[in-house]
Each structure stands twice: as structure tokens, then as C-alpha cells.
Design a protein around this motif. Structure first.
Motif, PDB file in Angstrom:
ATOM      1  N   LEU A  59       1.062  -1.478   0.019  1.00 14.30           N
ATOM      2  CA  LEU A  59      -0.154   0.057   0.098  1.00 14.30           C
ATOM      3  C   LEU A  59       0.886   1.470   0.034  1.00 14.30           C
ATOM      4  O   LEU A  59       0.330   2.319  -0.283  1.00 14.30           O
ATOM      5  CB  LEU A  59      -1.015  -0.103   1.214  1.00 14.30           C
ATOM      6  N   ILE A  60       2.338   1.219   0.149  1.00 15.17           N
ATOM      7  CA  ILE A  60       2.858   2.421   0.499  1.00 15.17           C
ATOM      8  C   ILE A  60       3.470   2.954  -0.901  1.00 15.17           C
ATOM      9  O   ILE A  60       4.468   2.676  -1.385  1.00 15.17           O
ATOM     10  CB  ILE A  60       4.189   2.092   1.254  1.00 15.17           C
ATOM     11  N   LYS A  61       2.626   3.372  -1.562  1.00 13.47           N
ATOM     12  CA  LYS A  61       3.016   4.071  -2.757  1.00 13.47           C
ATOM     13  C   LYS A  61       2.280   5.545  -2.857  1.00 13.47           C
ATOM     14  O   LYS A  61       0.999   5.758  -2.526  1.00 13.47           O
ATOM     15  CB  LYS A  61       1.938   3.219  -4.155  1.00 13.47           C
ATOM     16  N   PRO A  62       3.043   6.447  -3.400  1.00 11.08           N
ATOM     17  CA  PRO A  62       2.550   7.871  -3.264  1.00 11.08           C
ATOM     18  C   PRO A  62       1.233   8.132  -3.973  1.00 11.08           C
ATOM     19  O   PRO A  62       0.706   8.995  -3.545  1.00 11.08           O
ATOM     20  CB  PRO A  62       3.785   8.554  -3.786  1.00 11.08           C
ATOM     21  N   GLU A  93      -1.161   6.331  -4.304  1.00 11.88           N
ATOM     22  CA  GLU A  93      -2.191   5.724  -3.821  1.00 11.88           C
ATOM     23  C   GLU A  93      -2.423   6.200  -2.278  1.00 11.88           C
ATOM     24  O   GLU A  93      -3.271   5.523  -1.505  1.00 11.88           O
ATOM     25  CB  GLU A  93      -2.075   4.194  -3.616  1.00 11.88           C
ATOM     26  N   LYS A  94      -2.086   7.347  -2.129  1.00 11.31           N
ATOM     27  CA  LYS A  94      -2.157   7.983  -0.671  1.00 11.31           C
ATOM     28  C   LYS A  94      -3.576   8.105  -0.526  1.00 11.31           C
ATOM     29  O   LYS A  94      -3.880   7.775   0.886  1.00 11.31           O
ATOM     30  CB  LYS A  94      -1.159   9.178  -0.505  1.00 11.31           C
ATOM     31  N   GLU A  95      -4.492   8.547  -1.051  1.00  6.99           N
ATOM     32  CA  GLU A  95      -5.763   8.804  -0.545  1.00  6.99           C
ATOM     33  C   GLU A  95      -6.554   7.506  -0.261  1.00  6.99           C
ATOM     34  O   GLU A  95      -7.253   7.480   0.376  1.00  6.99           O
ATOM     35  CB  GLU A  95      -6.531   9.547  -1.816  1.00  6.99           C
ATOM     36  N   ILE A  96      -6.334   6.419  -1.184  1.00  6.40           N
ATOM     37  CA  ILE A  96      -6.762   5.101  -0.816  1.00  6.40           C
ATOM     38  C   ILE A  96      -6.310   4.986   0.633  1.00  6.40           C
ATOM     39  O   ILE A  96      -6.927   4.169   1.293  1.00  6.40           O
ATOM     40  CB  ILE A  96      -6.511   3.973  -1.797  1.00  6.40           C
ATOM     41  N   LEU A  97      -5.089   4.785   0.925  1.00 13.20           N
ATOM     42  CA  LEU A  97      -4.542   4.381   2.171  1.00 13.20           C
ATOM     43  C   LEU A  97      -5.146   5.107   3.338  1.00 13.20           C
ATOM     44  O   LEU A  97      -5.616   4.813   4.218  1.00 13.20           O
ATOM     45  CB  LEU A  97      -3.002   4.492   2.082  1.00 13.20           C
TER      46      LEU A  97
END
Length: 106
Positions: free
Chosen positions: A58-61, A63-67
Motif C-alpha cells: 500500500l505504500i505508494k505515493p 495511492e495515498k488517498e486510498i490508504l
């Protein structure tokens, strides 16, 4: 007068039991998950956030909002579980007597 003394003793005992239960709720922890277990939060039964864990994928810039949304969902899941634990503890303490709606004990 004896009834009043008996009621005072019962109130004192109930207060002591409530304090014990509050301490126990501080020690009980529940996990809430979201995203198929990709986000996990741990709360005390009183709702104190103890930890947050993310799956490495999950640690992908981008995808920050999804996290962030998954974190909110996991916290809500854990909070519901914590409230359920608290209600069960209160039922055992009050002998099944319902508490007034909205009564907060912590």
C-alpha cells in the motif's frame, strides 16, 4: 434507615466494580481491518488508538488517498468492536439492566 445503609453499600460496591471494569477496558485490545486485511488498527476497548499497520504493497505515493480512506474504515471497524466489548462488560456488571441511551461511562 437500614434500607438506606444497604443502598449506600450497594452503590459503593457498584462504584468499585465500575472502576475495575474501566481498568479492564484499558487493557482489552481489539483489531479492526479494512481492504482485506491490508490495513489494521488496534484500539483499547475504550477507543484509544494503539497501533496502525499497513501492508507494504500500500505504500505508494499515488495511492495515498486510498490508504487514508482504508485507515478511516479500519478505525471505524475497531471502534464498533470496542463498543461491543464495552456493552457486554456493562451487561455483566449491571446484571443485564439496560443503561439509559447516550450514557457515556468514559
Amino acid at each position: 434507615m437500614g434500607d438506606l445503609m444497604g443502598m449506600m453499600k450497594q452503590a459503593s460496591q457498584l462504584q468499585a466494580k465500575m472502576q475495575e471494569m474501566q481498568a479492564e477496558l484499558d487493557r482489552i485490545e481489539v483489531d479492526g481491518t479494512a481492504g482485506g486485511g491490508m490495513v489494521t488498527v488496534t484500539l483499547t476497548a475504550k477507543g484509544e488508538l494503539k497501533s496502525v499497520k499497513f501492508d507494504d504493497s500500500l505504500i505508494k505515493p499515488e495511492e495515498k488517498e486510498i490508504l487514508e480512506d482504508l485507515l478511516v474504515a479500519a478505525h471505524a471497524d475497531a471502534r464498533r468492536k470496542a463498543e461491543s466489548v464495552m456493552q457486554e462488560k456493562m451487561k455483566s456488571l449491571t446484571g443485564g439492566l439496560p443503561l439509559p441511551p447516550g450514557l457515556k461511562l468514559f
